[in-house]
Design a protein around this motif. Structure first.
Motif, short mmCIF file in Angstrom:
data_model
loop_
_atom_site.label_atom_id
_atom_site.label_comp_id
_atom_site.label_asym_id
_atom_site.label_seq_id
_atom_site.Cartn_x
_atom_site.Cartn_y
_atom_site.Cartn_z
N GLY A 1 7.60 -5.55 -0.05
CA GLY A 1 8.14 -6.55 -1.20
C GLY A 1 7.85 -6.27 -3.17
N GLY A 2 6.52 -5.23 -2.91
CA GLY A 2 6.22 -4.44 -3.44
C GLY A 2 6.86 -2.86 -4.49
N GLY A 3 7.96 -2.54 -3.53
CA GLY A 3 8.84 -1.89 -4.23
C GLY A 3 8.84 -0.57 -3.59
N GLY A 4 7.71 -0.33 -2.67
CA GLY A 4 7.67 0.04 -1.16
C GLY A 4 5.70 1.43 -2.32
N ASP A 5 5.64 0.77 -2.38
CA ASP A 5 4.22 1.08 -3.24
C ASP A 5 3.54 0.64 -2.33
N PRO A 6 2.29 1.09 -1.74
CA PRO A 6 1.36 0.89 -0.74
C PRO A 6 0.24 0.40 -1.86
N ASN A 7 0.22 0.64 -2.78
CA ASN A 7 -0.66 0.57 -3.72
C ASN A 7 -1.14 -1.00 -3.95
N ASN A 8 0.20 -1.27 -3.34
CA ASN A 8 -0.40 -3.49 -3.13
C ASN A 8 -0.91 -3.97 -2.25
N LEU A 9 -1.29 -2.52 -1.72
CA LEU A 9 -1.86 -3.54 -0.29
C LEU A 9 -3.36 -3.45 -0.87
N CYS A 10 -4.31 -4.99 -0.27
CA CYS A 10 -5.03 -5.27 -1.12
C CYS A 10 -6.70 -4.45 -0.10
N SER A 11 -6.60 -4.22 0.88
CA SER A 11 -7.70 -3.20 1.72
C SER A 11 -7.52 -2.38 1.96
N ASN A 12 -8.48 -1.35 2.64
CA ASN A 12 -8.72 -0.69 3.37
C ASN A 12 -7.61 0.18 4.47
N ILE A 13 -8.07 -1.40 5.13
CA ILE A 13 -7.64 -1.74 6.55
C ILE A 13 -6.36 -1.86 6.56
N GLU A 14 -5.48 -3.17 5.95
CA GLU A 14 -4.09 -2.37 5.24
C GLU A 14 -3.05 -1.31 5.07
N LYS A 15 -4.01 -0.20 4.37
CA LYS A 15 -3.78 0.99 3.91
C LYS A 15 -3.82 1.85 5.64
N LYS A 16 -4.87 1.68 6.14
CA LYS A 16 -4.82 2.85 6.94
C LYS A 16 -3.52 2.48 7.74
N ILE A 17 -3.07 1.36 8.39
CA ILE A 17 -2.55 0.80 9.19
C ILE A 17 -0.61 1.03 8.61
N TRP A 18 -0.39 1.26 7.34
CA TRP A 18 0.31 1.53 6.65
C TRP A 18 0.36 2.93 7.10
N ASP A 19 -0.75 3.75 6.54
CA ASP A 19 -1.29 5.02 6.21
C ASP A 19 -0.59 5.98 8.27
N LEU A 20 -0.23 5.16 9.03
CA LEU A 20 -0.60 5.90 9.86
C LEU A 20 0.40 5.38 10.99
N PHE A 21 1.00 4.28 10.77
CA PHE A 21 1.99 3.35 11.69
C PHE A 21 3.14 2.88 10.92
N LEU A 22 3.32 2.82 9.46
CA LEU A 22 4.42 1.91 9.12
C LEU A 22 4.81 3.39 8.00
N ALA A 23 4.27 3.99 7.24
CA ALA A 23 4.56 5.16 6.37
C ALA A 23 5.71 6.15 6.90
N ASN A 24 6.38 6.57 7.87
CA ASN A 24 7.61 7.59 8.16
C ASN A 24 8.07 6.64 9.33
N ASP A 25 8.27 5.32 9.71
CA ASP A 25 9.11 4.53 10.27
C ASP A 25 10.14 4.31 9.96
N SER A 26 10.27 4.30 8.57
CA SER A 26 12.08 4.01 8.01
C SER A 26 12.86 3.28 8.32
N GLY A 27 12.40 2.17 9.15
CA GLY A 27 12.76 0.72 10.01
C GLY A 27 12.99 1.15 10.93
N LYS A 28 13.10 2.65 11.87
CA LYS A 28 13.68 2.58 12.99
C LYS A 28 12.60 2.56 13.71
N ASN A 29 11.48 1.41 14.18
CA ASN A 29 10.96 1.21 14.84
C ASN A 29 10.56 -0.52 14.91
#
Length: 239
Positions: free
Chosen positions: A83-111
């Motif tokens: 919703g923020g144009g693909g920018d993970p900097n819109n995430l409001c906490s380090n926990i959310e950023k870690k979830i994105w980096d570890l599990f979602l950043a490279n899935d490209s919708g495949k999961n």
């Protein structure tokens, strides 16, 4: 909002424990444990995680509620980034950023299909009360997880993290200011010492001038006495 709903929010320690556990079991985190063996392994891991999280300060939930929490959490993080144009900097906490980096950043919708599979784990066909650890009692009903409530909490955590950083920067600035003040005080002390030395030098110079003035006066008086003596001598001499 009722006290019941407020009490159902996971604590930061619980959320951190979940993310750390998922980091050690990425296949579980991404819903990639499939087939009969995969489902059995998934249940074992979820039972283990449920016991871990329920022993941490925070609400006690049944296993299917934690499964739903994890699926919803990933979905929320993904929605925020997309919703923020693909920018993970819109995430409001380090926990959310870690979830994105570890599990979602490279899935490209495949999961995305894995999310549906995780959601299906909360059905009765997966969640068998008889297979639960006998020491774990599921007496409370499963509470509906309200993601906006958690979002508010995590936004508050993000704000607190930023506030702590600002306070840390402010403390560093105050330390630098204190150091500068100390250096300035030392410079002022050296200047005061130099002023005292200068004052003593001026005082000695003034004393020297007074001594010279007194000596000059004595010389003048001696000359006057000599002159008077010479006049008397010449005035009494025979012609």
């Amino acid at each position: 909002m009722t006290d019941r709903v407020i009490a159902s929010r996971p604590s930061l320690e619980q959320v951190t424990a979940i993310v750390d556990f998922m980091e050690k079991h990425p296949a579980l985190a991404l819903g990639q444990l499939r087939g009969l063996e995969g489902r059995d392994e998934s249940k074992k891991l979820w039972f283990k995680l449920t016991r871990i999280v329920n022993n941490i300060t925070g609400p006690t939930r049944p296993m299917k509620s934690w499964i739903k929490y994890w699926a919803d959490k990933k979905s929320t993080v993904r929605s925020k980034v997309l919703g923020g144009g693909g920018d993970p900097n819109n995430l409001c906490s380090n926990i959310e950023k870690k979830i994105w980096d570890l599990f979602l950043a490279n899935d490209s919708g495949k999961n995305r299909g894995a999310v549906k599979q995780e959601s299906s784990f909360t059905e009765d066909s997966f969640y068998n009360e008889d297979s639960m650890d006998q020491n774990h009692v599921e007496s409370d009903p499963v509470l509906a997880f309200e993601e906006p409530v958690v979002d508010v909490e995590e936004r508050q955590i993000g704000i607190m993290e930023k506030l702590l950083k600002v306070m840390s920067d402010q403390a560093a600035a105050m330390t630098q200011l204190a150091h500068a003040s100390h250096v300035n005080a030392q410079a002022m002390e050296r200047l005061a010492d130099a002023s005292q030395i200068q004052a003593r030098a001026i005082d000695r110079l003034a004393t020297t001038f007074e001594t010279i003035s007194a000596a000059t006066h004595d010389v003048r008086n001696a000359i006057v006495d000599i002159d008077a003596t010479m006049k008397r001598f010449y005035s009494t001499s025979p012609t």
